[in-house]
Design a protein around this motif. Structure first.
Motif, short mmCIF file in Angstrom:
data_model
loop_
_atom_site.label_atom_id
_atom_site.label_comp_id
_atom_site.label_asym_id
_atom_site.label_seq_id
_atom_site.Cartn_x
_atom_site.Cartn_y
_atom_site.Cartn_z
N LEU A 1 46.34 -21.04 62.50
CA LEU A 1 47.16 -22.20 62.13
C LEU A 1 48.16 -22.53 63.24
O LEU A 1 48.31 -23.69 63.64
CB LEU A 1 47.87 -21.92 60.81
CG LEU A 1 48.68 -23.03 60.16
CD1 LEU A 1 48.88 -22.74 58.67
CD2 LEU A 1 50.05 -23.23 60.80
N GLU B 1 46.45 -24.04 66.33
CA GLU B 1 46.09 -25.44 66.12
C GLU B 1 47.31 -26.34 66.23
O GLU B 1 47.25 -27.41 66.86
CB GLU B 1 45.44 -25.61 64.75
CG GLU B 1 45.06 -27.06 64.45
CD GLU B 1 44.48 -27.24 63.07
OE1 GLU B 1 43.31 -27.69 62.98
OE2 GLU B 1 45.19 -26.95 62.07
N LEU B 2 48.43 -25.90 65.66
CA LEU B 2 49.64 -26.71 65.68
C LEU B 2 50.19 -26.82 67.10
O LEU B 2 50.56 -27.91 67.55
CB LEU B 2 50.68 -26.11 64.74
CG LEU B 2 51.98 -26.89 64.55
CD1 LEU B 2 51.71 -28.31 64.06
CD2 LEU B 2 52.90 -26.16 63.59
N THR C 1 48.19 -29.10 69.36
CA THR C 1 48.22 -30.52 69.02
C THR C 1 49.44 -31.13 69.70
O THR C 1 50.58 -30.81 69.35
CB THR C 1 48.31 -30.73 67.50
OG1 THR C 1 47.18 -30.11 66.87
CG2 THR C 1 48.33 -32.21 67.15
N THR D 1 52.42 -33.15 70.39
CA THR D 1 53.32 -33.96 69.56
C THR D 1 54.52 -34.47 70.35
O THR D 1 55.56 -34.77 69.79
CB THR D 1 53.81 -33.15 68.34
OG1 THR D 1 54.40 -31.92 68.79
CG2 THR D 1 52.67 -32.84 67.38
N GLN E 1 49.18 -36.69 63.41
CA GLN E 1 47.97 -35.86 63.45
C GLN E 1 48.29 -34.43 63.04
O GLN E 1 47.55 -33.82 62.26
CB GLN E 1 47.38 -35.88 64.86
CG GLN E 1 46.13 -35.00 64.99
CD GLN E 1 45.61 -34.91 66.43
OE1 GLN E 1 46.00 -35.71 67.28
NE2 GLN E 1 44.76 -33.95 66.70
N ALA E 2 49.37 -33.88 63.55
CA ALA E 2 49.76 -32.51 63.20
C ALA E 2 50.03 -32.39 61.70
O ALA E 2 49.62 -31.41 61.05
CB ALA E 2 50.98 -32.09 64.00
N GLN F 1 48.79 -34.24 59.31
CA GLN F 1 47.52 -34.36 58.59
C GLN F 1 46.75 -33.05 58.64
O GLN F 1 46.11 -32.66 57.65
CB GLN F 1 46.69 -35.49 59.19
CG GLN F 1 47.27 -36.87 58.92
CD GLN F 1 46.58 -37.97 59.70
OE1 GLN F 1 45.91 -37.71 60.70
NE2 GLN F 1 46.78 -39.22 59.29
N GLN F 2 46.81 -32.34 59.77
CA GLN F 2 46.12 -31.05 59.87
C GLN F 2 46.75 -30.03 58.94
O GLN F 2 46.03 -29.25 58.29
CB GLN F 2 46.17 -30.57 61.33
CG GLN F 2 45.30 -31.41 62.26
CD GLN F 2 45.55 -31.15 63.74
OE1 GLN F 2 44.90 -31.74 64.60
NE2 GLN F 2 46.51 -30.30 64.05
N ILE F 3 48.07 -30.03 58.86
CA ILE F 3 48.74 -29.13 57.92
C ILE F 3 48.36 -29.51 56.49
O ILE F 3 48.10 -28.63 55.65
CB ILE F 3 50.27 -29.20 58.11
CG1 ILE F 3 50.68 -28.67 59.49
CG2 ILE F 3 50.98 -28.43 57.00
CD1 ILE F 3 50.38 -27.20 59.72
N ALA G 1 45.62 -30.83 55.42
CA ALA G 1 44.26 -30.38 55.15
C ALA G 1 44.23 -28.89 54.83
O ALA G 1 43.49 -28.44 53.93
CB ALA G 1 43.36 -30.68 56.35
N ARG G 2 45.02 -28.12 55.53
CA ARG G 2 45.09 -26.67 55.26
C ARG G 2 45.69 -26.40 53.89
O ARG G 2 45.25 -25.48 53.17
CB ARG G 2 45.88 -25.96 56.35
CG ARG G 2 45.13 -25.86 57.68
CD ARG G 2 45.94 -25.15 58.74
NE ARG G 2 45.18 -24.96 59.97
CZ ARG G 2 44.40 -23.92 60.23
NH1 ARG G 2 44.26 -22.96 59.32
NH2 ARG G 2 43.76 -23.83 61.38
#
Length: 474
Positions: free
Chosen positions: A40, A43-44, A47, A49, A58-59, A61-63, A65-66
């Motif tokens: 995690l 990935e952050l 990304t 930012t 985007q960051a 949205q990824q969080i 999704a997790r």
């Protein structure tokens, strides 16, 4: 989390903490939960930012999704942005508590990072690299370490079926690093205060510090911060041909004002937090500076003690509002008398001080009505210092004794600024929690080759997880 698991994590953490360094090419073995967390975090961090080319949206949205994969319902996740700032969005997630009468706690962190140019860095700033026991990358420490810890906690709590007494909220926002950018924490405070309403919030600003050789020497809880405000000093003049100069010169007049500012000292002030800090930190020093700190905490009018404490630039700033010239402009041609000269003066206003008060003090210090002094937008709220609440300090101190034996937890007031100021303006006290630590050189935060020690991140994560649960069960 079972008591046995908590004990095992604490034991592993203390063992990890006791190990002063890793080998150059021997990454520390991670527990299965730490492996998931690292994914995690990676990935952050990877990304981008930054404001120029990155996307907090985007960051976020990824969080999101997790969190959905961990079992969060859509109704408990809010992704937000505005049409004019589509890439500067954020996320709020809510883990409902079992007691409807217990006020929520809020986990706050920012997703954006300071700009980083690949040509200046030893490594790609947006690729997580592990070397010599450190993770290197932009945001590896500030503030994606905390953002990742909060997101990981929320996901693990949900997956484990944890039902806290208090509701736990998490807000990951954009805009903390750039004064003129869209600020997600401010937007939430102004537009969706219901989403972040809490008895108190946990944020960046605290943490530990090593001696530079692997030994942790202290942990701090940030209890209050200054407010940032820029002022434009400007002088104007009709100008004319440079071959026939006169004393009335816009650059000279501005220069005289800057020299007066250079020697101006705002009056000493203290809060409960700074008084406690100087008393405790001073007593631990066992030197002349420490004795002066203790004396000043007892009697803020002790000028002899103040003179000694002022020799430390950080302590000097903790005692008062400070203002310093940071940018300069003037003139319009090499062969012309200047028609205008201006300077930006960056002020860090002591808690409770207003823009109007500071502006008036600056005008009095300059003593020249020909120098205009104007606040530069944005105008932030007045800094409201949180109370030294035993309900907040107590668990932090108790858990520090468990994870970091013999390391004191000291309340501090930040001379910088965080997004906490926006929440405090709507009545939510914000505390910068202990946990992960850094080195005396600052670990490249806001500069080149930013880094965080692997054990700092992993042990700090375990500490903060236990701290959140301690607060959630109050």
């Amino acid at each position: 989390m079972t008591d046995a698991w908590a004990k095992a994590i604490a034991t592993a953490a203390i063992g990890l903490f006791a190990n002063s360094a890793y080998g150059a090419d021997a990454p520390q073995a991670l527990r299965p939960d730490q492996v998931q967390f690292r994914a995690l975090y990676k990935e952050l961090v990877e990304t981008n930012t930054s404001l120029s080319v990155g996307s907090c949206t985007q960051a976020a949205q990824q969080i999101g999704a997790r969190l959905k994969a961990a079992g969060f319902a859509d109704s408990d996740i809010t992704l937000f942005s505005t049409p004019d700032h589509p890439k500067e969005g954020g996320i709020v997630a809510v883990l409902p508590g079992a007691d409807p009468k217990a006020k929520a706690i809020l986990l706050l962190a920012h997703l954006d990072v300071v700009e980083a140019k690949r040509a200046d860095w030893t490594r790609d700033p947006f690729t997580l690299v592990e070397e010599n026991g450190y993770y290197f990358a932009r945001g590896s420490a500030d503030d994606k370490s905390m953002a990742a810890i909060w997101a990981d906690d929320m996901a693990r709590f949900k997956q484990a079926g944890y039902h806290p007494k208090r509701t736990i909220k998490m807000a990951l926002t954009c805009g903390e690093e750039t004064t003129y950018a869209f600020n997600g924490a401010n937007w939430l405070a102004q537009n969706r205060p219901d989403l972040v309403a809490a008895e108190f919030a946990l944020n960046e600003g605290g943490g530990g510090e090593t001696d530079g050789h692997g030994k942790l020497v202290d942990q701090s809880m940030q209890v209050g911060e200054k407010a940032v405000q820029n002022f434009r000093f400007e002088t104007r003049n009709p100008g004319g041909h440079s071959s026939i100069p006169i004393p009335d010169n816009a650059i000279y007049e501005l220069s005289a004002a800057m020299l007066k500012l250079q020697t101006y000292e705002f009056p000493l002030q203290m809060t409960d937090t700074t008084r406690a800090f100087f008393a405790q930190a001073g007593a631990a020093r066992h030197d002349a500076l420490g004795a002066a700190m203790v004396a000043l905490a007892k009697d803020p009018t002790d000028k002899a003690a103040e003179k000694v404490v002022n020799t430390d630039r950080t302590y000097h700033s903790m005692l008062r509002t400070t203002c310093v010239a940071t940018l300069l402009e003037g003139g319009h041609a090499n062969n012309a008398l200047p028609q205008r000269a201006a300077a930006n003066v960056n002020c860090r206003m002591f808690p409770g001080r207003t823009v109007e008060e500071t502006q008036a003090q600056l005008a009095a210090a300059v003593g020249d009505t020909g120098v205009s002094i104007t606040p530069v937008p944005p105008l932030r709220p007045v800094a409201v210092p949180p109370p030294l609440d035993p309900k907040v300090m107590g668990p932090a101190v108790r858990l520090s004794a468990k994870y970091f034996p013999g390391v004191p937890v000291v309340p501090v007031m930040s001379t910088g600024a965080t997004d906490g100021i926006f929440l405090e303006a709507i009545g939510i006290p914000v505390y910068g929690v202990p946990g992960p630590w850094g080195d005396p050189d600052g670990n490249g935060v806001h500069g080149l080759n930013e880094r965080i020690e692997v054990r700092s991140l992993m042990v700090g994560r375990d500490y903060l997880t236990d701290l959140v649960k301690a607060y959630a069960e109050q």
